[in-house]
Scaffold this motif. Structure first.
Motif, PDB file in Angstrom:
ATOM      1  N   PHE A 282       0.821  -1.052  -0.052  1.00 36.97           N
ATOM      2  CA  PHE A 282       0.010  -0.039  -0.150  1.00 36.97           C
ATOM      3  C   PHE A 282       0.720   1.114  -0.116  1.00 36.97           C
ATOM      4  O   PHE A 282       0.634   2.136   0.551  1.00 36.97           O
ATOM      5  CB  PHE A 282      -0.779  -0.178   1.166  1.00 36.97           C
ATOM      6  N   LEU A 283       2.103   1.125  -0.521  1.00 34.20           N
ATOM      7  CA  LEU A 283       2.875   2.549  -0.467  1.00 34.20           C
ATOM      8  C   LEU A 283       2.506   3.740  -0.862  1.00 34.20           C
ATOM      9  O   LEU A 283       2.678   4.657  -0.601  1.00 34.20           O
ATOM     10  CB  LEU A 283       4.285   1.858  -1.152  1.00 34.20           C
ATOM     11  N   PRO A 284       1.977   3.591  -2.362  1.00 30.35           N
ATOM     12  CA  PRO A 284       1.339   4.495  -2.859  1.00 30.35           C
ATOM     13  C   PRO A 284       0.208   5.640  -1.928  1.00 30.35           C
ATOM     14  O   PRO A 284       0.363   6.848  -2.145  1.00 30.35           O
ATOM     15  CB  PRO A 284       0.555   4.152  -3.914  1.00 30.35           C
TER      16      PRO A 284
ATOM     17  N   LEU B  80       8.578   8.989  -6.578  1.00 32.04           N
ATOM     18  CA  LEU B  80       8.328   7.585  -6.683  1.00 32.04           C
ATOM     19  C   LEU B  80       7.160   7.338  -7.496  1.00 32.04           C
ATOM     20  O   LEU B  80       7.247   6.276  -8.517  1.00 32.04           O
ATOM     21  CB  LEU B  80       7.983   7.109  -5.303  1.00 32.04           C
ATOM     22  N   PHE B  81       6.170   8.110  -7.525  1.00 26.91           N
ATOM     23  CA  PHE B  81       4.859   7.691  -8.279  1.00 26.91           C
ATOM     24  C   PHE B  81       4.403   8.475  -9.005  1.00 26.91           C
ATOM     25  O   PHE B  81       3.300   8.279 -10.017  1.00 26.91           O
ATOM     26  CB  PHE B  81       3.854   7.304  -7.163  1.00 26.91           C
ATOM     27  N   ALA B  82       4.810   9.725  -9.140  1.00 24.44           N
ATOM     28  CA  ALA B  82       4.195  10.894 -10.392  1.00 24.44           C
ATOM     29  C   ALA B  82       4.233  10.241 -11.572  1.00 24.44           C
ATOM     30  O   ALA B  82       3.211  10.418 -12.288  1.00 24.44           O
ATOM     31  CB  ALA B  82       5.024  12.111 -10.349  1.00 24.44           C
ATOM     32  N   GLY B  83       5.306   9.324 -12.081  1.00 22.12           N
ATOM     33  CA  GLY B  83       5.226   8.803 -13.454  1.00 22.12           C
ATOM     34  C   GLY B  83       3.981   8.080 -13.630  1.00 22.12           C
ATOM     35  O   GLY B  83       4.022   7.480 -14.989  1.00 22.12           O
ATOM     36  N   LEU B  84       3.581   7.041 -12.687  1.00 25.00           N
ATOM     37  CA  LEU B  84       2.558   6.273 -12.802  1.00 25.00           C
ATOM     38  C   LEU B  84       0.953   6.817 -12.896  1.00 25.00           C
ATOM     39  O   LEU B  84       0.108   6.016 -13.490  1.00 25.00           O
ATOM     40  CB  LEU B  84       2.604   5.218 -11.484  1.00 25.00           C
ATOM     41  N   ILE B  85       0.898   7.971 -12.623  1.00 23.86           N
ATOM     42  CA  ILE B  85      -0.534   8.424 -12.869  1.00 23.86           C
ATOM     43  C   ILE B  85      -0.638   9.188 -14.156  1.00 23.86           C
ATOM     44  O   ILE B  85      -1.748   9.837 -14.401  1.00 23.86           O
ATOM     45  CB  ILE B  85      -0.746   9.612 -11.528  1.00 23.86           C
TER      46      ILE B  85
ATOM     47  N   GLN C 122       2.013  -2.128 -17.057  1.00 24.15           N
ATOM     48  CA  GLN C 122       1.271  -0.910 -16.221  1.00 24.15           C
ATOM     49  C   GLN C 122       2.341   0.278 -16.106  1.00 24.15           C
ATOM     50  O   GLN C 122       2.238   1.248 -16.241  1.00 24.15           O
ATOM     51  CB  GLN C 122       0.670  -1.085 -15.029  1.00 24.15           C
ATOM     52  N   GLY C 123       3.635  -0.179 -15.776  1.00 25.27           N
ATOM     53  CA  GLY C 123       4.440   0.525 -15.247  1.00 25.27           C
ATOM     54  C   GLY C 123       5.275   1.255 -16.467  1.00 25.27           C
ATOM     55  O   GLY C 123       5.785   2.329 -16.632  1.00 25.27           O
TER      56      GLY C 123
ATOM     57  N   GLY D 286      -2.668   5.450 -15.623  1.00 25.52           N
ATOM     58  CA  GLY D 286      -2.699   5.728 -14.204  1.00 25.52           C
ATOM     59  C   GLY D 286      -2.205   4.523 -13.322  1.00 25.52           C
ATOM     60  O   GLY D 286      -1.429   3.894 -13.977  1.00 25.52           O
ATOM     61  N   MET D 287      -2.806   4.558 -12.115  1.00 25.30           N
ATOM     62  CA  MET D 287      -2.004   3.371 -11.377  1.00 25.30           C
ATOM     63  C   MET D 287      -2.331   2.114 -11.712  1.00 25.30           C
ATOM     64  O   MET D 287      -1.754   1.151 -11.351  1.00 25.30           O
ATOM     65  CB  MET D 287      -2.554   3.721  -9.884  1.00 25.30           C
ATOM     66  N   GLY D 288      -3.538   1.793 -12.165  1.00 26.71           N
ATOM     67  CA  GLY D 288      -4.160   0.606 -12.673  1.00 26.71           C
ATOM     68  C   GLY D 288      -4.460  -0.298 -11.499  1.00 26.71           C
ATOM     69  O   GLY D 288      -4.145  -1.458 -11.440  1.00 26.71           O
TER      70      GLY D 288
END
Length: 340
Positions: A74-76, A111-116, A288-289, A294-296
């Motif tokens: 659940f890190l995001p 860490l996560f901006a690229g995923l959204i 997905q990455g 989006g996060m998927g």
């Protein structure tokens, strides 16, 4: 008339300046407040802790209740600390907390901006879909028809109860002339399937399989897997040891795969961040990455919080990856396009 014009112009100017005046008054009030840097120390500490968890999540030990894997699953969501602490800092009028909250904000973005963002492209030689259909699905036939209607070339289903296999076979026969069911997982394809066989993931019963799909652009090895479930228990923490052993076995099987092109479809009961899946994730790419929208997140379907269902590839290039609409299962279906 002249007076009216002047009055209206003056009123509009005052209204135009009002937001700026309010902001200036807030800044002036904070400047005159001697406690603005002393208040909110606890909020600042919470902000720093949230940042440290995200930065050093790999160092959180798994020896105690698999706490590291639970955190990574659940890190995001640790990013929620940023707006919550920021709002609390404004309410408390704490400059210290507002400055401190910048730290987890920067870490989360890194860490996560690229995923959204939407990284999907055009084209592709093969479209695949994976779906945990839920053994207790109240509308198996409807679920089968819905995912078949997405137009995938290859469809993987997990958590097939023996009594419902004929239902899925009948509902999918018109779209997919080729299929193989091994234990509780199955593969349906528009193209011929060869050398379908179970994959031993050290469970004592079959929850993984491998097959060669003769796609128009070339053969591809397709693995379908449903790793053991995990539970969060107060007295035992994140119980995932059986899942971890199965992930290691699956990784070993994939490492021995002779074909260059490999696609893994399934419910791995873990995210790409989870170190326990390293035997698999270290040798494959997440669609997905690489090319997701989006996060998927895929589970639970009613309010997706984690992507525990995965599409991973090796030897092919992902061009798009996305989540599909909800069915009557507790998981969302996932889709991807790949180029050979």
């Amino acid at each position: 008339m002249a007076r009216v014009d002047v009055a209206e112009t003056g009123s509009g100017g005052a209204q135009d300046r009002r937001p700026e005046s309010r902001i200036r008054s807030v800044v002036d009030r904070w400047r005159g407040d001697r406690g603005v840097w002393r208040r909110g120390v606890l909020l600042a500490v919470c902000a720093v802790l949230a940042a440290l968890v995200m930065i050093f999540h790999a160092q959180i030990p798994n020896r105690i209740g698999n706490l590291g894997s639970l955190t990574e699953t659940f890190l995001p969501w640790f990013g929620l600390a940023v707006p919550l602490i920021a709002l609390a800092a404004l309410w408390r009028r704490s400059a210290t907390a507002l400055v401190a909250v910048l730290l987890p904000a920067v870490v989360w973005v890194n860490l996560f901006a690229g995923l959204i963002t939407d990284k999907s492209g055009e084209g592709g030689d093969l479209t695949v879909v994976t779906h945990n259909v839920n053994a207790d699905n109240p509308d198996a036939a409807g679920t089968a028809r819905q995912v078949a209607g997405e137009g995938a070339d290859v469809l993987a289903l997990e958590e097939l109860s023996p009594g419902m296999v004929p239902v899925y076979e009948k509902a999918l026969a018109g779209t997919y002339p080729h299929h193989s069911v091994q234990g509780t997982v199955g593969l349906w394809s528009k193209y011929p399937i060869d050398r379908a066989s179970p994959v031993d993931i050290r469970l004592g019963w079959t929850r993984a399989m491998r097959a060669t799909v003769a796609a128009p652009s070339g053969d591809v090895a397709v693995y379908v897997a449903h790793l053991p479930s995990v539970r969060v228990k107060l007295n035992a923490g994140f119980t995932a040891s059986q899942r971890d052993r199965s992930a290691d076995a699956l990784g070993e099987a994939i490492s021995r795969e002779p074909l260059e092109r490999v696609v893994l479809l399934g419910d791995l009961n873990g995210t790409m961040n989870d170190r326990a899946l390293k035997a698999v994730t270290s040798q494959m790419r997440s669609t997905q990455g690489a090319a997701g929208d989006g996060m998927g997140f895929s589970w639970p379907a009613s309010f997706p919080m984690a992507r525990i269902d995965q599409i991973m590839v090796r030897g092919v290039e992902p061009t798009a990856s996305w989540s599909l609409p909800k069915t009557t299962s507790d998981h969302l279906p996932l889709a991807a396009r790949v180029r050979f």
